[in-house]
Design a protein around this motif. Structure first.
Motif, PDB file in Angstrom:
ATOM      1  N   TYR A 340     -10.548  -0.625  -8.817  1.00 35.46           N
ATOM      2  CA  TYR A 340      -9.816  -1.825  -8.440  1.00 35.46           C
ATOM      3  C   TYR A 340      -8.432  -1.522  -7.853  1.00 35.46           C
ATOM      4  O   TYR A 340      -8.002  -2.195  -6.917  1.00 35.46           O
ATOM      5  CB  TYR A 340      -9.654  -2.752  -9.646  1.00 35.46           C
ATOM      6  N   ILE A 341      -7.743  -0.522  -8.414  1.00 39.08           N
ATOM      7  CA  ILE A 341      -6.371  -0.291  -7.936  1.00 39.08           C
ATOM      8  C   ILE A 341      -6.353   0.272  -6.515  1.00 39.08           C
ATOM      9  O   ILE A 341      -5.347   0.140  -5.804  1.00 39.08           O
ATOM     10  CB  ILE A 341      -5.557   0.620  -8.893  1.00 39.08           C
ATOM     11  N   LYS A 342      -7.452   0.881  -6.080  1.00 38.27           N
ATOM     12  CA  LYS A 342      -7.550   1.290  -4.670  1.00 38.27           C
ATOM     13  C   LYS A 342      -7.564   0.044  -3.791  1.00 38.27           C
ATOM     14  O   LYS A 342      -6.889  -0.008  -2.752  1.00 38.27           O
ATOM     15  CB  LYS A 342      -8.813   2.127  -4.441  1.00 38.27           C
ATOM     16  N   ASP A 343      -8.349  -0.953  -4.213  1.00 38.68           N
ATOM     17  CA  ASP A 343      -8.400  -2.222  -3.456  1.00 38.68           C
ATOM     18  C   ASP A 343      -7.054  -2.934  -3.507  1.00 38.68           C
ATOM     19  O   ASP A 343      -6.604  -3.510  -2.507  1.00 38.68           O
ATOM     20  CB  ASP A 343      -9.483  -3.136  -4.039  1.00 38.68           C
ATOM     21  N   VAL A 344      -6.416  -2.921  -4.650  1.00 37.38           N
ATOM     22  CA  VAL A 344      -5.107  -3.560  -4.812  1.00 37.38           C
ATOM     23  C   VAL A 344      -4.107  -2.969  -3.826  1.00 37.38           C
ATOM     24  O   VAL A 344      -3.388  -3.701  -3.118  1.00 37.38           O
ATOM     25  CB  VAL A 344      -4.591  -3.400  -6.258  1.00 37.38           C
ATOM     26  N   CYS A 345      -4.053  -1.641  -3.766  1.00 38.01           N
ATOM     27  CA  CYS A 345      -3.078  -0.979  -2.886  1.00 38.01           C
ATOM     28  C   CYS A 345      -3.426  -1.160  -1.417  1.00 38.01           C
ATOM     29  O   CYS A 345      -2.537  -1.303  -0.565  1.00 38.01           O
ATOM     30  CB  CYS A 345      -2.993   0.506  -3.237  1.00 38.01           C
ATOM     31  N   GLU A 346      -4.717  -1.185  -1.114  1.00 36.24           N
ATOM     32  CA  GLU A 346      -5.125  -1.403   0.279  1.00 36.24           C
ATOM     33  C   GLU A 346      -4.719  -2.804   0.739  1.00 36.24           C
ATOM     34  O   GLU A 346      -4.130  -2.972   1.819  1.00 36.24           O
ATOM     35  CB  GLU A 346      -6.635  -1.213   0.425  1.00 36.24           C
ATOM     36  N   LEU A 347      -5.018  -3.806  -0.070  1.00 35.43           N
ATOM     37  CA  LEU A 347      -4.678  -5.175   0.295  1.00 35.43           C
ATOM     38  C   LEU A 347      -3.174  -5.423   0.289  1.00 35.43           C
ATOM     39  O   LEU A 347      -2.679  -6.326   0.969  1.00 35.43           O
ATOM     40  CB  LEU A 347      -5.375  -6.159  -0.651  1.00 35.43           C
ATOM     41  N   ALA A 348      -2.431  -4.593  -0.457  1.00 37.68           N
ATOM     42  CA  ALA A 348      -0.967  -4.719  -0.477  1.00 37.68           C
ATOM     43  C   ALA A 348      -0.328  -4.014   0.712  1.00 37.68           C
ATOM     44  O   ALA A 348       0.897  -4.057   0.882  1.00 37.68           O
ATOM     45  CB  ALA A 348      -0.418  -4.153  -1.790  1.00 37.68           C
ATOM     46  N   GLY A 349      -1.145  -3.357   1.536  1.00 43.13           N
ATOM     47  CA  GLY A 349      -0.627  -2.729   2.755  1.00 43.13           C
ATOM     48  C   GLY A 349      -0.102  -1.315   2.556  1.00 43.13           C
ATOM     49  O   GLY A 349       0.687  -0.832   3.381  1.00 43.13           O
ATOM     50  N   ILE A 350      -0.544  -0.629   1.518  1.00 44.63           N
ATOM     51  CA  ILE A 350      -0.097   0.748   1.285  1.00 44.63           C
ATOM     52  C   ILE A 350      -1.086   1.667   1.996  1.00 44.63           C
ATOM     53  O   ILE A 350      -2.064   2.151   1.412  1.00 44.63           O
ATOM     54  CB  ILE A 350      -0.027   1.061  -0.228  1.00 44.63           C
ATOM     55  N   ASP A 351      -0.833   1.867   3.309  1.00 43.78           N
ATOM     56  CA  ASP A 351      -1.801   2.569   4.144  1.00 43.78           C
ATOM     57  C   ASP A 351      -1.215   3.739   4.922  1.00 43.78           C
ATOM     58  O   ASP A 351      -1.792   4.212   5.907  1.00 43.78           O
ATOM     59  CB  ASP A 351      -2.457   1.585   5.117  1.00 43.78           C
ATOM     60  N   GLU A 352      -0.040   4.230   4.508  1.00 43.67           N
ATOM     61  CA  GLU A 352       0.546   5.403   5.150  1.00 43.67           C
ATOM     62  C   GLU A 352      -0.444   6.563   5.068  1.00 43.67           C
ATOM     63  O   GLU A 352      -1.023   6.836   4.017  1.00 43.67           O
ATOM     64  CB  GLU A 352       1.852   5.781   4.452  1.00 43.67           C
ATOM     65  N   VAL A 353      -0.660   7.255   6.184  1.00 39.25           N
ATOM     66  CA  VAL A 353      -1.588   8.387   6.214  1.00 39.25           C
ATOM     67  C   VAL A 353      -0.863   9.639   5.729  1.00 39.25           C
ATOM     68  O   VAL A 353       0.129  10.071   6.321  1.00 39.25           O
ATOM     69  CB  VAL A 353      -2.160   8.608   7.634  1.00 39.25           C
ATOM     70  N   ILE A 354      -1.351  10.209   4.635  1.00 35.69           N
ATOM     71  CA  ILE A 354      -0.718  11.382   4.043  1.00 35.69           C
ATOM     72  C   ILE A 354      -1.792  12.408   3.668  1.00 35.69           C
ATOM     73  O   ILE A 354      -2.984  12.111   3.647  1.00 35.69           O
ATOM     74  CB  ILE A 354       0.098  11.023   2.781  1.00 35.69           C
ATOM     75  N   TYR A 355      -1.348  13.620   3.351  1.00 39.27           N
ATOM     76  CA  TYR A 355      -2.275  14.679   2.948  1.00 39.27           C
ATOM     77  C   TYR A 355      -2.554  14.566   1.456  1.00 39.27           C
ATOM     78  O   TYR A 355      -1.642  14.367   0.642  1.00 39.27           O
ATOM     79  CB  TYR A 355      -1.672  16.056   3.238  1.00 39.27           C
ATOM     80  N   GLY A 356      -3.815  14.680   1.100  1.00 44.58           N
ATOM     81  CA  GLY A 356      -4.180  14.625  -0.316  1.00 44.58           C
ATOM     82  C   GLY A 356      -5.659  14.865  -0.496  1.00 44.58           C
ATOM     83  O   GLY A 356      -6.388  15.172   0.459  1.00 44.58           O
ATOM     84  N   GLY A 357      -6.116  14.736  -1.723  1.00 39.89           N
ATOM     85  CA  GLY A 357      -7.526  14.983  -2.021  1.00 39.89           C
ATOM     86  C   GLY A 357      -8.186  13.763  -2.640  1.00 39.89           C
ATOM     87  O   GLY A 357      -7.592  13.081  -3.474  1.00 39.89           O
ATOM     88  N   LYS A 358      -9.424  13.502  -2.228  1.00 38.76           N
ATOM     89  CA  LYS A 358     -10.187  12.408  -2.827  1.00 38.76           C
ATOM     90  C   LYS A 358     -11.627  12.873  -3.041  1.00 38.76           C
ATOM     91  O   LYS A 358     -12.117  13.796  -2.378  1.00 38.76           O
ATOM     92  CB  LYS A 358     -10.146  11.158  -1.952  1.00 38.76           C
ATOM     93  N   MET A 359     -12.306  12.230  -3.977  1.00 37.97           N
ATOM     94  CA  MET A 359     -13.671  12.605  -4.311  1.00 37.97           C
ATOM     95  C   MET A 359     -14.620  12.100  -3.236  1.00 37.97           C
ATOM     96  O   MET A 359     -14.623  10.914  -2.896  1.00 37.97           O
ATOM     97  CB  MET A 359     -14.070  12.045  -5.669  1.00 37.97           C
TER      98      MET A 359
END
Length: 454
Positions: A340-359
């Motif tokens: 859910y918190i991925k959806d929360v942050c996406e809808l809140a506009g937290i979309d800066e492209v950065i380097y990181g790791g995801k499953m």
């Protein structure tokens, strides 16, 4: 005096021959012997005895005599049962000497061992020593005076055992503890990188854990490689991903149509202002609320560290509690919170492209692994971001010694590593603090003599 006897339980052909071990009055253990026979060729003459060699605990062996109508076959069966009896008694004598509990499981193990169904244990085997360490961890004495390692620590060693077993299957070799050397680690790392496609930090943890097992084996007088102490675990420094105060404000101001997302949003904000792991965050109830010296606090015992932590209630947390009638948000499962918190942050506009790791799940192998690259920040958000955001945002504003008490890091060095800072950053923080103090001092009003009194 313990005795062994054999008997049949059915008239079916062939019938299983059962072994009955009488340990003492009232304690009789029965298991299949592993042999079968035609019931017509079996005699249950209880007077039949087989003489046995002298034993330290048992003086003679007794079991029903096998009919010798067909001499060759029945004499062969008689010899097999006699040898099985001797094997069971040898194991029994050793068990009595070592104080081992004689029960059904023990008897089955003796029978299986006699028939070659139990693989001989090699204590020098590296896999065997990993399991020995796993078995030891629940009673390990910790530095904090407690007994028993955490479930997480035990699981890491279990994962190491699985990984070494996979590596042995890949190479077609079985490794002893004495094989584990810096040179061996190089080939193991190559497998982890090129075949298993693991990232450097995961590989570094495996190396660290296998050295721990080598040290455990050495302390228990198992032969180890003379250079195993030169093996070192490692980690690669990466940028710490956290939500800034500005991003938290974007989340706070966003209202969602789905109530589940609003609920997850509240837990996310609370987590970022109290700095606790998700295992402690999502179990909070009003029972964790307390007042100390007139100040509202959250009091909890961390599941992982078993440390008691006291956290002042931030005004943002207080606002959420007030909104919920003085209560914490509704309970939510860890997995749902992560999603859910991925959806929360996406809808809140937290979309800066950065380097990181995801499953990411590999479509061919169906194996899910962490993939590193450039992604929108909301895709990299997980429950761990709560603790990191708290530590990173308040670093420099609150003394590090106080922050680490809330996050429950053992040392300031661990805390700094956690937020991606170095001892140099810490020194710069002190220098900046002194600089501010000096500036404030220079701004202090000075008393000036305007006129001397006469």
């Amino acid at each position: 005096m313990a005795t062994v006897a054999y008997y049949l339980r059915s008239e079916s052909n062939p019938a299983n021959i059962y072994l009955r071990l009488s340990v003492e009055r009232g304690k009789v253990i029965k298991r299949k012997s592993g042999y079968v026979i035609d019931p017509d060729k079996w005699s249950s003459d209880k007077k039949g005895k087989l003489p046995g060699k002298k034993y330290s605990v048992i003086e003679k062996v007794g079991f029903p005599k096998v009919s010798r109508t067909v001499e060759d076959k029945q004499e062969a069966m008689r010899d097999k049962l006699k040898k099985l009896t001797d094997s069971v008694f040898d194991g029994y004598n050793n068990a009595v000497k070592d104080g081992i509990n004689i029960n059904g499981e023990w008897l089955q193990e003796q029978i299986d061992k006699y028939h070659g169904k139990v693989e001989t244990v090699d204590v020098d085997s590296f896999v065997y020593q990993i399991q020995a360490y796993v078995d030891f961890l629940p009673r390990k004495k910790l530095n904090n005076g407690k007994i028993g390692a955490s479930a997480g620590t035990i699981q890491k060693q279990k994962s190491l055992k699985i990984k070494i077993e996979q590596y042995q299957q890949y190479t077609g070799k079985k490794y002893k503890v004495s094989d584990i050397s810096p040179k061996w680690v190089e080939t193991f790392e190559k497998y982890l990188f090129e075949v298993d496609k693991l990232n450097p930090n995961t590989s570094g943890r495996y190396v660290k854990h296998l050295k721990t097992v080598c040290r455990f084996a050495s302390n228990n007088e198992v032969l180890t490689h003379k250079k195993f102490n030169a093996i070192k675990g490692y980690s690669v420094k990466r940028d710490v991903i956290y939500l800034t105060f500005d991003e938290l404000e974007l989340v706070e101001k966003k209202t969602f149509e789905r109530e589940a997302l609003n609920n997850a949003k509240d837990w996310l904000l609370i987590g970022c202002y109290i700095g606790q792991r998700v295992s402690d965050l999502l179990t909070l109830t009003n029972k964790n609320l307390t007042v100390v010296a007139g100040m509202e606090m959250i009091s909890l015992k961390q599941q992982k560290t078993d440390k008691q932590v006291m956290i002042p209630i931030h005004e943002k947390v207080k606002a959420i509690l007030n909104k919920n009638g003085g209560k914490f948000p509704k309970k939510i499962a860890d997995q749902k919170f992560n999603r859910y918190i991925k959806d929360v942050c996406e809808l809140a506009g937290i979309d800066e492209v950065i380097y990181g790791g995801k499953m990411v799940k590999d479509e061919k192998t169906k194996i899910t692994r962490k993939q590193f690259g450039m992604f929108p920040k909301h895709e990299l958000v997980s429950s761990h971001i709560c603790r990191r955001s708290f530590a990173s945002n308040f670093y420099g504003e609150i003394p590090t010694s106080l922050l680490k008490d809330i996050t429950a890091h053992s040392t300031e060095q661990q805390f700094l590593a956690y937020i991606g800072k170095s001892s140099t950053d810490s020194a710069l923080q002190v220098a900046e603090y002194w600089s501010k103090q000096a500036a404030n001092k220079r701004k202090e009003p000075q008393m000036t003599v305007l006129k001397e009194a006469k």
